[in-house]
Design a protein around this motif. Structure first.
Motif, PDB file in Angstrom:
ATOM      1  N   ALA A  63      37.092  43.326  37.054  1.00 54.97           N
ATOM      2  CA  ALA A  63      37.734  42.562  38.122  1.00 54.97           C
ATOM      3  C   ALA A  63      36.662  42.162  39.112  1.00 54.97           C
ATOM      4  N   LEU A  64      36.534  40.858  39.360  1.00 58.09           N
ATOM      5  CA  LEU A  64      35.497  40.322  40.234  1.00 58.09           C
ATOM      6  C   LEU A  64      36.047  40.060  41.622  1.00 58.09           C
ATOM      7  N   ASP A  65      35.279  40.485  42.616  1.00 58.70           N
ATOM      8  CA  ASP A  65      35.592  40.200  44.008  1.00 58.70           C
ATOM      9  C   ASP A  65      34.589  39.169  44.512  1.00 58.70           C
ATOM     10  N   LEU A 110      42.926  42.983  45.342  1.00 56.70           N
ATOM     11  CA  LEU A 110      43.864  42.379  46.286  1.00 56.70           C
ATOM     12  C   LEU A 110      43.062  42.094  47.553  1.00 56.70           C
ATOM     13  N   ILE A 111      42.835  40.811  47.830  1.00 55.73           N
ATOM     14  CA  ILE A 111      41.942  40.397  48.903  1.00 55.73           C
ATOM     15  C   ILE A 111      42.762  39.795  50.039  1.00 55.73           C
ATOM     16  N   PHE A 112      42.546  40.322  51.237  1.00 56.18           N
ATOM     17  CA  PHE A 112      43.184  39.807  52.435  1.00 56.18           C
ATOM     18  C   PHE A 112      42.094  39.421  53.438  1.00 56.18           C
ATOM     19  N   ASP A 113      42.489  38.884  54.568  1.00 52.74           N
ATOM     20  CA  ASP A 113      41.518  38.451  55.573  1.00 52.74           C
ATOM     21  C   ASP A 113      40.711  39.622  56.125  1.00 52.74           C
ATOM     22  N   LYS A 135      42.975  34.692  47.616  1.00 54.70           N
ATOM     23  CA  LYS A 135      43.269  35.542  48.760  1.00 54.70           C
ATOM     24  C   LYS A 135      44.774  35.599  48.997  1.00 54.70           C
ATOM     25  N   LEU A 136      45.251  36.799  49.294  1.00 53.97           N
ATOM     26  CA  LEU A 136      46.662  37.004  49.613  1.00 53.97           C
ATOM     27  C   LEU A 136      46.798  37.088  51.126  1.00 53.97           C
ATOM     28  N   ASP A 137      47.442  36.115  51.707  1.00 57.65           N
ATOM     29  CA  ASP A 137      47.619  36.111  53.152  1.00 57.65           C
ATOM     30  C   ASP A 137      48.841  35.272  53.463  1.00 57.65           C
TER      31      ASP A 137
END
Length: 439
Positions: A38-40, A83-86, A408-410
């Motif tokens: 999984a890449l960030d 799971l990427i957020f601000d 991004k999840l926001d």
């Protein structure tokens, strides 16, 4: 004149901790079915059945995560995704017994809950940057199991994680915030699926009463059906008539039964711990199905808006599916074991304005493309959507993989006019070099 390179080197992930994941062996990155990646935006998570390693290519020390999993209860690691957020990011793990776990970058277990007692084969994230049409379903996490799809709302997860990070000094135990709400559908009418995705929101069927419930379109691929599509309803009732009968017929009986239960129910039963029962399935109606033995659907890629999907099958073909019309609009042949990812390229037209130093590119400056990694040919090709030409072909080393960070999840929409295009990265398994594909 020097040959132009379309790969920009970002860094190297090579470290001694990768030995636990089989690094150094020939084909370790591409041929191990129990290795998950999984890449960030600036790190890569690699996992096997029981161990997770987060590697940063900016010289930061790697982070090891050793989940405490019981083989008979939680099972083993079967899927991972960021799971990427601000303000924060977490790592989601799916297990072979249907458990979903969230871990922080400090290897702290944030949350654990069972989705359904079945193997999780994919954690698919869909975000929104304000450029998607209102008809699409965004800011969600889909959990894919053989014949089953679960949907978590991104806003629920964001609120849950924000509360944990704000009070992490006081709350260190799992499940302190209860269970995350989600929806569950059975899409195994044509057998177990190998991958699936919710492509967007669709109109309700004819003769259905108007309500606030939403209907989703889901596309699955598998061995029995190369492609199948379903209409997913938030309602658990099977039909309009069933909805009426389920409320009218049991009305009298429910009153009597509830009164009788109050009589014979003992205090000891009330003190017993409650077992978590599997959530009931909501209604899933078949829209279409493509059966073409011995062809099998193997890999699945979804465009950011959900309007297109690329399906790689067992016959070395890649099908481009229009998920709204549910029609195959294009096909490539001769791509055995191919992997596909959607990406965006600058439109090769009037580039005078986009070359200005203070010009901020918008979504209209880019066109949607499909990156096809053909490992047997040792190339990565980029094709313009939907019926455009091949724009470039890049040689890649054997044992390489194409990767892409999740969106991004926001819940909030950014007002910035700057647009970040969808990019594809190439990881060389032999050298550990990570490169960005720049057409």
């Amino acid at each position: 004149m020097a040959r132009r390179s379309h790969l920009t080197e970002l860094g190297c992930i090579a470290c001694k901790e990768l030995d636990r994941l089989g690094a150094g062996k020939e084909g370790w990155l591409a041929n191990d079915p129990n290795l998950f990646l999984a890449l960030d935006t600036n790190s890569l998570a690699l996992a096997n059945r029981s161990f997770v390693l987060v590697v940063d290519w900016n010289d930061s020390p790697p982070v090891s995560i050793q989940p405490t999993l019981s083989p008979s209860v939680e099972g083993e690691i079967a899927a991972i995704e960021w799971l990427i957020f601000d303000d924060f990011r977490v790592l989601a793990l799916g297990t072979s017994n249907g458990f979903l776990l969230f871990y922080s970058m400090n290897a702290d277990l944030i949350h654990k809950q069972i989705v359904h007692p079945s193997r999780i084969i994919r954690i698919r994230v869909r975000g929104s940057d304000g450029n998607f049409p209102q008809s699409t379903s965004s800011n969600e996490i889909c959990i894919v199991m053989p014949g089953i799809i679960a949907r978590f709302d991104g806003a629920d997860i964001q609120n849950f994680l924000q509360k944990w990070f704000q009070e992490m000094q006081s709350y260190r135990r799992e499940n302190d915030y209860g269970r995350l709400p989600y929806q569950l559908w059975n899409v195994g009418k044509f057998g177990p699926c190998t991958d699936a995705a919710i492509t967007g929101i669709m109109p309700p069927p004819l003769l259905e009463l108007e309500s606030s419930q939403r209907y989703y379109c889901a596309v699955t691929i598998g061995e029995d059906a190369v492609i199948s599509a379903f209409r997913l309803s938030e309602d658990r009732n099977r039909s309009l008539v069933g909805a009426i009968l389920s409320k009218v017929v049991p009305a009298t009986f429910s009153t009597l039964s509830s009164f009788s239960k109050m009589i014979w129910r003992s205090n000891q039963e009330a003190d017993k711990p409650k077992e978590v029962k599997p959530q009931a399935f909501a209604r899933a109606s078949v829209l279409t199905c493509l059966r073409d033995p011995p062809r099998k659907g193997e890999r699945f890629a979804l465009s950011p808006s959900g309007s297109l999907a690329a399906i790689a099958d067992s016959l070395g073909r890649i099908l481009l599916l229009d998920t709204q019309a549910l029609v195959v609009v294009r096909q490539w042949k001769g791509y055995r074991d191919a992997h596909c990812l959607f990406m965006e390229m600058l439109v090769s037209g009037d580039a005078s304005s986009s070359d200005l130093p203070h010009y901020e590119k918008s979504k209209s400056d880019y066109c949607l493309c499909l990156a096809i990694h053909a490992p047997r040919k040792g190339i990565v090709e980029v094709w313009k959507m939907r019926i455009g030409p091949r724009l470039l072909s890049v040689q890649c080393a054997k044992g390489s993989k194409i990767l892409q960070p999740p969106p991004k999840l926001d819940s909030s929409v950014s007002d910035s006019s700057a647009y970040t295009p969808l990019e594809v990265f190439l990881l060389n398994g032999d050298s550990g070099q990570l490169s960005l594909l720049r057409p």
